[in-house]
Design a protein around this motif. Structure first.
Motif: not given
Length: 171
Positions: A63-89
């Motif tokens: 859900v947080k990715l959508v506003p990050a993507m439409v506003s070109a928040d590249w650092n936010g997208i990268k941070t979220i993408g890496n968090a998902i990639k690496d798993s949370y738990i």
């Protein structure tokens, strides 16, 4: 093309929002995507809880990715993408034995979808690092597609409308 991508993101955001997930409140009693009851019952309570928490964290960040993507928040997208990639738990809180148990119990199809989902999250982070909106949008689309495939296959108890959607598609 930009209008198409913007529309796709808006539709995706609305679809994610309609699941009843509040990005600020991920501590509700039902998991966002439960593995079907038969499989979930085979897992220990700790593994079941870890899987639920993992799905809740993923949903909140999707859900947080959508506003990050439409506003070109590249650092936010990268941070979220890496968090998902690496798993949370899963990789952080489970022992080697518990991870082995989880992989033994979860269906191979679920594991395949999950692996692709995390791979696409890595691609999303990479695309954001390169500031490539086309590739970022593609990776996000594939992630949503993986969510949909998994929910419609392994979480019909949580998302029963997938079942009725399949039936109406055949008529």
């Amino acid at each position: 093309m930009y209008l198409f991508i913007r529309s796709l993101l808006l539709i995706t955001f609305m679809a994610l929002a309609s699941t009843g997930v509040n990005a600020e409140d991920t501590n509700h009693h039902h998991s966002v995507a439960e593995v079907n009851d038969a499989v979930a019952q085979q897992l220990s309570p700790k593994l079941r809880l870890a899987l639920q928490q993992e799905m809740q964290a993923i949903s909140a960040d999707m859900v947080k990715l959508v506003p990050a993507m439409v506003s070109a928040d590249w650092n936010g997208i990268k941070t979220i993408g890496n968090a998902i990639k690496d798993s949370y738990i899963m990789k952080k809180k489970l022992s080697e034995h518990e991870l082995h148990e989880l992989h033994q119990q979860l269906p191979k199809g679920f594991q395949k979808i999950d692996a692709e989902f995390h791979q696409m999250a890595g691609l999303l982070a990479h695309a954001a690092e390169k500031k490539n909106s086309t590739l970022t949008n593609f990776a996000f689309y594939k992630m949503v597609e993986n969510c949909t495939q998994c929910h419609s296959t392994y979480a019909l108890n949580r998302f029963p409308e997938f079942n009725s959607a399949e039936k109406s598609a055949h008529h």
